[in-house]
Design an enzyme around this catalytic site. Structure first.
Site, PDB file in Angstrom:
ATOM      1  N   ASP A 139       0.690  -1.312  -0.095  1.00 43.36           N
ATOM      2  CA  ASP A 139      -0.065   0.035   0.027  1.00 43.36           C
ATOM      3  C   ASP A 139       0.933   1.385   0.001  1.00 43.36           C
ATOM      4  O   ASP A 139       1.719   1.307   0.509  1.00 43.36           O
ATOM      5  CB  ASP A 139      -0.808   0.017   1.079  1.00 43.36           C
ATOM      6  N   HIS A 172       3.293   3.624  -8.867  1.00 41.76           N
ATOM      7  CA  HIS A 172       3.015   2.133  -9.193  1.00 41.76           C
ATOM      8  C   HIS A 172       4.378   1.524  -9.807  1.00 41.76           C
ATOM      9  O   HIS A 172       4.891   0.607  -9.384  1.00 41.76           O
ATOM     10  CB  HIS A 172       2.137   2.026  -9.885  1.00 41.76           C
ATOM     11  N   LEU A 231      11.342 -20.596  -4.522  1.00 41.64           N
ATOM     12  CA  LEU A 231      10.509 -19.652  -3.741  1.00 41.64           C
ATOM     13  C   LEU A 231       9.192 -19.788  -4.390  1.00 41.64           C
ATOM     14  O   LEU A 231       9.183 -19.819  -6.149  1.00 41.64           O
ATOM     15  CB  LEU A 231      11.041 -18.314  -3.998  1.00 41.64           C
ATOM     16  N   ARG A 243       1.360  -4.999   5.936  1.00 45.90           N
ATOM     17  CA  ARG A 243       0.887  -3.794   5.170  1.00 45.90           C
ATOM     18  C   ARG A 243       1.635  -2.753   5.488  1.00 45.90           C
ATOM     19  O   ARG A 243       2.055  -2.383   6.653  1.00 45.90           O
ATOM     20  CB  ARG A 243      -0.678  -3.783   5.626  1.00 45.90           C
TER      21      ARG A 243
HETATM   22  C1  FPP Z   1      -1.754   0.193  -3.576  1.00 50.39           C
HETATM   23  O1  FPP Z   1      -1.270   1.563  -3.476  1.00 50.39           O
HETATM   24  C2  FPP Z   1      -1.106  -0.380  -4.372  1.00 50.39           C
HETATM   25  C3  FPP Z   1      -1.795  -1.042  -5.580  1.00 50.39           C
HETATM   26  C4  FPP Z   1      -3.316  -1.141  -5.714  1.00 50.39           C
HETATM   27  C5  FPP Z   1      -1.024  -1.747  -6.662  1.00 50.39           C
HETATM   28  C6  FPP Z   1       0.225  -2.339  -6.360  1.00 50.39           C
HETATM   29  C7  FPP Z   1       0.956  -2.577  -7.313  1.00 50.39           C
HETATM   30  C8  FPP Z   1       2.391  -2.599  -7.398  1.00 50.39           C
HETATM   31  C9  FPP Z   1       3.197  -2.657  -5.939  1.00 50.39           C
HETATM   32  C10 FPP Z   1       3.369  -2.491  -8.414  1.00 50.39           C
HETATM   33  C11 FPP Z   1       3.506  -3.958  -9.056  1.00 50.39           C
HETATM   34  C12 FPP Z   1       2.330  -4.329  -9.561  1.00 50.39           C
HETATM   35  C13 FPP Z   1       2.188  -5.311 -10.537  1.00 50.39           C
HETATM   36  C14 FPP Z   1       0.844  -5.532 -11.280  1.00 50.39           C
HETATM   37  C15 FPP Z   1       2.962  -6.594 -10.592  1.00 50.39           C
HETATM   38  P1  FPP Z   1      -2.293   2.682  -3.620  1.00 50.39           P
HETATM   39  O2  FPP Z   1      -2.509   3.222  -5.053  1.00 50.39           O
HETATM   40  O3  FPP Z   1      -3.612   2.279  -3.250  1.00 50.39           O
HETATM   41  O4  FPP Z   1      -1.544   3.944  -2.882  1.00 50.39           O
HETATM   42  P2  FPP Z   1      -2.459   4.879  -1.905  1.00 50.39           P
HETATM   43  O5  FPP Z   1      -3.145   4.294  -0.957  1.00 50.39           O
HETATM   44  O6  FPP Z   1      -1.272   5.660  -1.429  1.00 50.39           O
HETATM   45  O7  FPP Z   1      -3.314   5.756  -3.010  1.00 50.39           O
END
Ligand code: FPP
Length: 255
Positions: free
Chosen positions: A30, A47, A141, A198
């Site tokens: 997150d 991301h 893994l 988390r």
């Molecule tokens: C949550 O952060 C993150 C996600 C919904 C996507 C997780 C993706 C990655 C870590 C990149 C790798 C991805 C793939 C598909 C392999 P958020 O966007 O909710 O952050 P915020 O809460 O600060 O808005």
């Protein structure tokens, strides 16, 4: 990316075990958006950096000898994000699989996908299934990618599978046990997560591994996911190492 081949993963942290390394770590990655916003960057950059953090986490898990990591890469609720962000995340997943698959395979990593498949775009589904198929005999893994995943939807799919078996006479309703439900889930055959991490200061499960998390230890940290590095991972592992797991019982020393 390079991952140390973990060829000796069969030393599980089973109930009552004194092993201090979690067998299975699950990540709720997150804070990508907040990481980017804090730097005046578009959320997509968060991301992109999140993917780098993921590569680091996979490498580190292989190095320290963790058996399974599960990553919450896209939830069944994430479709409600702006279309541009959803399509960026789809592109990121594609690039991750296309660019990293052969290296993960060489490092003996086995990829498993959990989540709903029936409503996925055929191109993405084919790519994910190719990754599973190519790596299915690997023994290092296990990288479990939760994609289009929601735990309640997973439980509904399991209930449907079991009720079909009852209807066809393959099993009786009395045969529906905890083990049968566990087996009908997308995670069938995998150990439950010992540790769920988390990032980004939020303290909730957000529909992640609800059944499997019954006895998981939770670790929450303030770092946003793109900042989650090897030291942060070690900190989570060390915190796990200090936890007493009693599974509803009593510490033998207290008796
Ligand atoms: C949550 O952060 C993150 C996600 C919904 C996507 C997780 C993706 C990655 C870590 C990149 C790798 C991805 C793939 C598909 C392999 P958020 O966007 O909710 O952050 P915020 O809460 O600060 O808005």
């Amino acid at each position: 990316m390079s991952v140390s081949p973990n060829r000796n993963p069969q030393t599980p942290a089973e109930e009552g075990s004194t092993s201090k390394l979690p067998r299975h770590v699950a990540f709720i990655m997150d804070g990508n958006g907040r990481w980017a916003t804090a730097r005046g960057l578009p959320r997509t950059e968060g991301h992109r950096q999140g993917l780098e953090a993921l590569r680091r986490a996979i490498r580190h898990a292989g190095k320290v000898g963790i058996e399974v990591i599960t990553i919450y890469s896209f939830s069944s609720e994430n479709w409600s994000r702006p279309e541009t962000e959803v399509s960026f995340l789809m592109g990121l997943l594609r690039r991750f699989v296309q660019r990293d698959l052969s290296e993960l395979h060489d490092a003996n990593v086995r990829i498993r996908i959990i989540g709903g498949r029936s409503d996925l775009e055929p191109g993405i589904l084919a790519l994910l299934e190719e990754a599973e198929d190519l790596t299915k005999n690997n023994t290092g893994l296990n990288l479990v990618v939760a994609f289009n995943y929601g735990a309640r939807a997973e439980l509904v799919r399991a209930a449907q599978k079991l009720s079909q078996k009852v209807l066809s006479g393959e099993i009786r309703s009395e045969d529906i046990s905890e083990a049968a439900i566990t087996d009908a889930l997308d995670t069938s055959g995998l150990p439950d997560p010992d540790l769920i991490v988390r990032t980004s200061g939020e303290m909730r499960l957000s529909n992640f591994l609800l059944w499997q998390a019954a006895y998981s230890e939770f670790y929450f940290c303030d770092q946003h996911w793109p900042d989650f590095d090897e030291a942060a991972f070690d900190e989570a592992l060390s915190c796990f190492g200090s936890r007493q797991r009693r599974y509803g019982g009593v510490d033998a020393k207290a008796l």
